[in-house]
Design a protein around this motif. Structure first.
Motif, PDB file in Angstrom:
ATOM      1  N   GLY A  40       0.798  -1.221   0.000  1.00  0.00           N
ATOM      2  CA  GLY A  40       0.000   0.000   0.000  1.00  0.00           C
ATOM      3  C   GLY A  40       0.825   1.261   0.000  1.00  0.00           C
ATOM      4  N   LEU A  41       2.122   1.139  -0.307  1.00  0.00           N
ATOM      5  CA  LEU A  41       3.014   2.298  -0.308  1.00  0.00           C
ATOM      6  C   LEU A  41       3.119   2.951  -1.677  1.00  0.00           C
ATOM      7  N   LEU A  42       2.526   2.326  -2.678  1.00  0.00           N
ATOM      8  CA  LEU A  42       2.550   2.881  -4.031  1.00  0.00           C
ATOM      9  C   LEU A  42       1.127   3.285  -4.387  1.00  0.00           C
ATOM     10  N   GLN A  43       0.897   4.575  -4.572  1.00  0.00           N
ATOM     11  CA  GLN A  43      -0.443   5.078  -4.840  1.00  0.00           C
ATOM     12  C   GLN A  43      -0.361   6.311  -5.731  1.00  0.00           C
ATOM     13  N   PRO A  44      -1.483   6.727  -6.319  1.00  0.00           N
ATOM     14  CA  PRO A  44      -1.446   7.891  -7.208  1.00  0.00           C
ATOM     15  C   PRO A  44      -0.888   9.119  -6.507  1.00  0.00           C
ATOM     16  N   TYR A  45      -0.106   9.881  -7.230  1.00  0.00           N
ATOM     17  CA  TYR A  45       0.514  11.077  -6.650  1.00  0.00           C
ATOM     18  C   TYR A  45      -0.494  12.227  -6.647  1.00  0.00           C
ATOM     19  N   ASN A  46      -0.481  13.005  -5.586  1.00  0.00           N
ATOM     20  CA  ASN A  46      -1.398  14.132  -5.448  1.00  0.00           C
ATOM     21  C   ASN A  46      -0.780  15.372  -6.091  1.00  0.00           C
ATOM     22  N   TYR A  47      -1.041  15.555  -7.380  1.00  0.00           N
ATOM     23  CA  TYR A  47      -0.495  16.704  -8.094  1.00  0.00           C
ATOM     24  C   TYR A  47      -1.163  18.005  -7.675  1.00  0.00           C
ATOM     25  N   ALA A  48      -2.323  17.911  -7.042  1.00  0.00           N
ATOM     26  CA  ALA A  48      -3.008  19.131  -6.606  1.00  0.00           C
ATOM     27  C   ALA A  48      -2.139  19.929  -5.645  1.00  0.00           C
ATOM     28  N   GLN A  49      -1.406  19.236  -4.789  1.00  0.00           N
ATOM     29  CA  GLN A  49      -0.521  19.925  -3.859  1.00  0.00           C
ATOM     30  C   GLN A  49       0.609  20.631  -4.593  1.00  0.00           C
ATOM     31  N   GLY A  50       1.061  20.030  -5.700  1.00  0.00           N
ATOM     32  CA  GLY A  50       2.126  20.656  -6.481  1.00  0.00           C
ATOM     33  C   GLY A  50       1.688  21.958  -7.106  1.00  0.00           C
TER      34      GLY A  50
ATOM     35  N   TRP B   5      12.516  16.272 -12.222  1.00  0.00           N
ATOM     36  CA  TRP B   5      11.385  16.809 -11.454  1.00  0.00           C
ATOM     37  C   TRP B   5      10.054  16.416 -12.104  1.00  0.00           C
ATOM     38  N   ARG B   6       9.012  16.442 -11.303  1.00  0.00           N
ATOM     39  CA  ARG B   6       7.675  16.128 -11.800  1.00  0.00           C
ATOM     40  C   ARG B   6       7.129  17.280 -12.628  1.00  0.00           C
ATOM     41  N   ARG B   7       5.961  17.048 -13.263  1.00  0.00           N
ATOM     42  CA  ARG B   7       5.415  18.078 -14.148  1.00  0.00           C
ATOM     43  C   ARG B   7       4.969  19.322 -13.394  1.00  0.00           C
ATOM     44  N   THR B   8       4.820  19.235 -12.084  1.00  0.00           N
ATOM     45  CA  THR B   8       4.497  20.413 -11.285  1.00  0.00           C
ATOM     46  C   THR B   8       5.736  21.088 -10.712  1.00  0.00           C
ATOM     47  N   GLY B   9       6.921  20.522 -10.968  1.00  0.00           N
ATOM     48  CA  GLY B   9       8.168  21.192 -10.607  1.00  0.00           C
ATOM     49  C   GLY B   9       8.917  20.607  -9.440  1.00  0.00           C
ATOM     50  N   GLU B  10       8.327  19.698  -8.648  1.00  0.00           N
ATOM     51  CA  GLU B  10       9.014  19.158  -7.480  1.00  0.00           C
ATOM     52  C   GLU B  10      10.164  18.245  -7.906  1.00  0.00           C
TER      53      GLU B  10
ATOM     54  N   ASN C 170       0.602   9.456 -22.708  1.00  0.00           N
ATOM     55  CA  ASN C 170       1.158  10.669 -23.308  1.00  0.00           C
ATOM     56  C   ASN C 170       1.068  11.876 -22.378  1.00  0.00           C
ATOM     57  N   ILE C 171       0.876  11.644 -21.094  1.00  0.00           N
ATOM     58  CA  ILE C 171       0.887  12.741 -20.127  1.00  0.00           C
ATOM     59  C   ILE C 171       2.309  12.874 -19.570  1.00  0.00           C
ATOM     60  N   PRO C 172       2.874  14.088 -19.534  1.00  0.00           N
ATOM     61  CA  PRO C 172       4.229  14.251 -18.977  1.00  0.00           C
ATOM     62  C   PRO C 172       4.306  13.709 -17.558  1.00  0.00           C
ATOM     63  N   ILE C 173       5.233  12.804 -17.324  1.00  0.00           N
ATOM     64  CA  ILE C 173       5.383  12.220 -15.991  1.00  0.00           C
ATOM     65  C   ILE C 173       6.564  12.823 -15.252  1.00  0.00           C
ATOM     66  N   CYS C 174       7.573  13.263 -16.002  1.00  0.00           N
ATOM     67  CA  CYS C 174       8.714  13.944 -15.373  1.00  0.00           C
ATOM     68  C   CYS C 174       9.517  14.684 -16.433  1.00  0.00           C
ATOM     69  N   ILE C 175      10.364  15.582 -15.966  1.00  0.00           N
ATOM     70  CA  ILE C 175      11.252  16.353 -16.828  1.00  0.00           C
ATOM     71  C   ILE C 175      12.670  16.151 -16.309  1.00  0.00           C
ATOM     72  N   VAL C 176      13.573  15.823 -17.210  1.00  0.00           N
ATOM     73  CA  VAL C 176      14.981  15.632 -16.851  1.00  0.00           C
ATOM     74  C   VAL C 176      15.784  16.802 -17.400  1.00  0.00           C
ATOM     75  N   GLY C 177      16.483  17.499 -16.516  1.00  0.00           N
ATOM     76  CA  GLY C 177      17.247  18.676 -16.931  1.00  0.00           C
ATOM     77  C   GLY C 177      18.749  18.466 -16.784  1.00  0.00           C
ATOM     78  N   ASN C 178      19.491  18.959 -17.772  1.00  0.00           N
ATOM     79  CA  ASN C 178      20.957  18.948 -17.739  1.00  0.00           C
ATOM     80  C   ASN C 178      21.475  20.381 -17.792  1.00  0.00           C
ATOM     81  N   PHE C 179      22.485  20.674 -17.010  1.00  0.00           N
ATOM     82  CA  PHE C 179      22.969  22.051 -16.863  1.00  0.00           C
ATOM     83  C   PHE C 179      24.490  22.067 -17.079  1.00  0.00           C
ATOM     84  N   ILE C 180      24.944  22.985 -17.931  1.00  0.00           N
ATOM     85  CA  ILE C 180      26.377  23.183 -18.145  1.00  0.00           C
ATOM     86  C   ILE C 180      26.724  24.610 -17.739  1.00  0.00           C
ATOM     87  N   PRO C 181      27.460  24.780 -16.651  1.00  0.00           N
ATOM     88  CA  PRO C 181      27.786  26.140 -16.192  1.00  0.00           C
ATOM     89  C   PRO C 181      28.598  26.908 -17.237  1.00  0.00           C
TER      90      PRO C 181
END
Length: 388
Positions: free
Chosen positions: A206-216, A287-292, A375-386
């Motif tokens: 029971g530790l895997l459940q839908p994520y509450n994006y409303a809080q995001g 990060w998730r689609r809400t930015g976390e 086809n719903i964005p589940i996460c965003i992966v970012g790469n940064f080069i200073p």
């Protein structure tokens, strides 16, 4: 001549049940027919208006004799026609969904409602007190194990031994079984099989459940309201308003069980990127689609002056580690391709800032959108080069 006149008078003053049964009524109240049917206390004159009184559709079944079943059925059907669905309107879902599209999953409805409210809050600060909806239970008709139901009590002890007569007190609970599975150093299984067993154990616990994006979305709204000017708010509003209809069109048919499977896929991505981030020297985070932010490597942590542990489980959000202009630029570019299957990666630039906001660092910035099976964005992966 008196007979027909009396008959017309009786018909014009029929009670509720005689009129519906097309039977002759009489002047007295209760009438003789209602007395005979043991419903004298329900006998009233038919109102002149088209409104229906509660008495007309709440006739108790136990007060009708067996021979009156057909009358009861006619009364009930007529009451339903006169109500024309209005009674069902009063028993619908919570008020925050009454003016929104109907979703099969309340988690999806909660996310869409929060997104919609968030867009309205940017123009109407009075609406800022609306909080995210609470999670609801996954319906029992889904094909998930009983232990994975959201909101259910502590699951009962599983029977892990082949002998059904063995004492269950010696068997681990589902949560204990998950921790034992996750900590098992056995190398007999392939990495894929081991990953599958860990996720299945987590699901059963029971530790895997839908994520509450409303809080995001609520967190994003609070941040931009506190730290961004009105122009930046409007620029973020525009791309999010284009995301809303696309999300609504896809999410209408999703059930809670589908969202659990999506979250399972997200767990797989996290485990995969744990290995990727530790083996690469380029600063990166996910990060998730809400930015976390849920994952990041130590190289990215050094850019924003935080530890790898700070970059886990939504403790920080990506827009909190960017300058205002860079955060707005990200949301604009993300919104333009969020639901476009033909677009995955975007190359741009940004100004990162440390967690305390005192230092800034210019970077080349690319991000890739990972989408789930719907086809719903589940996460965003970012790469940064200073940029030195």
């Amino acid at each position: 001549m008196e007979g027909p006149e009396k008959r017309r008078k009786k018909v014009s003053r029929s009670c509720v049940f005689c009129r519906r049964s097309h039977l002759i009524c009489d002047e007295q109240r209760p009438c003789k027919r209602c007395i005979k049917r043991d419903i004298a206390h329900l006998c009233t004159d038919e109102p002149l208006s088209n409104s229906v009184t509660p008495v007309s559709i709440t006739e108790p079944d136990e007060q009708l004799r067996p021979g009156d079943n057909e009358i009861k059925k006619n009364d009930h059907m007529e009451g339903l026609h006169m109500y024309n669905g209005s009674a069902s309107q009063m028993n619908r879902a919570p008020s925050f969904l009454t003016q929104q599209p109907t979703f099969v999953s309340e988690h999806v409805g909660s996310e869409f409602s929060s997104l919609n409210a968030f867009l309205n809050m940017l123009d109407d600060p009075v609406l800022m007190n609306h909080g995210p909806a609470t999670n609801s239970e996954i319906s029992s008709h889904h094909s998930l194990p009983q232990q994975s139901m959201i909101g259910s009590p502590e699951p009962s002890l599983p029977v892990l031994l082949e002998d059904q007569n063995s004492a269950v007190e010696n068997a681990p609970t589902p949560k204990e079984h998950f921790f034992l599975t996750a900590a098992d150093p056995s190398t007999e299984m392939t990495p894929e099989d081991r990953l599958k067993s860990v996720i299945n154990a987590k699901l059963e616990a029971g530790l895997l459940q839908p994520y509450n994006y409303a809080q995001g979305y609520s967190r994003l709204q609070n941040y931009i309201d506190k730290y961004m000017n009105q122009s930046s708010k409007q620029r973020i509003l525009k791309p999010l308003s284009t995301i809303r209809p696309a999300f609504r069109a896809i999410a209408r048919s999703l059930k809670d069980v589908d969202l659990v499977l999506v979250e399972e896929g997200f767990e797989r991505l996290l485990l995969s990127y744990d290995r990727v981030f530790t083996s690469m020297s380029m600063p990166a985070c996910l990060w998730r689609r809400t930015g976390e932010i849920y994952r990041g490597n130590k190289e990215f942590g050094s850019l924003v002056d935080c530890t790898v542990d700070d970059l886990r489980d939504g403790k920080l959000a990506i827009y909190e580690l960017m300058s205002e202009e860079s955060a707005v630029n990200f949301w604009e570019k993300y919104g333009s391709i969020a639901f476009d299957k033909g677009q995955k990666a975007v190359l741009t630039s940004c100004n990162l800032r440390t967690r305390d906001g005192r230092k800034k660092r210019s970077c080349c910035f690319s991000f890739t959108i990972r989408r789930d099976r719907y086809n719903i964005p589940i996460c965003i992966v970012g790469n940064f080069i200073p940029i030195s």
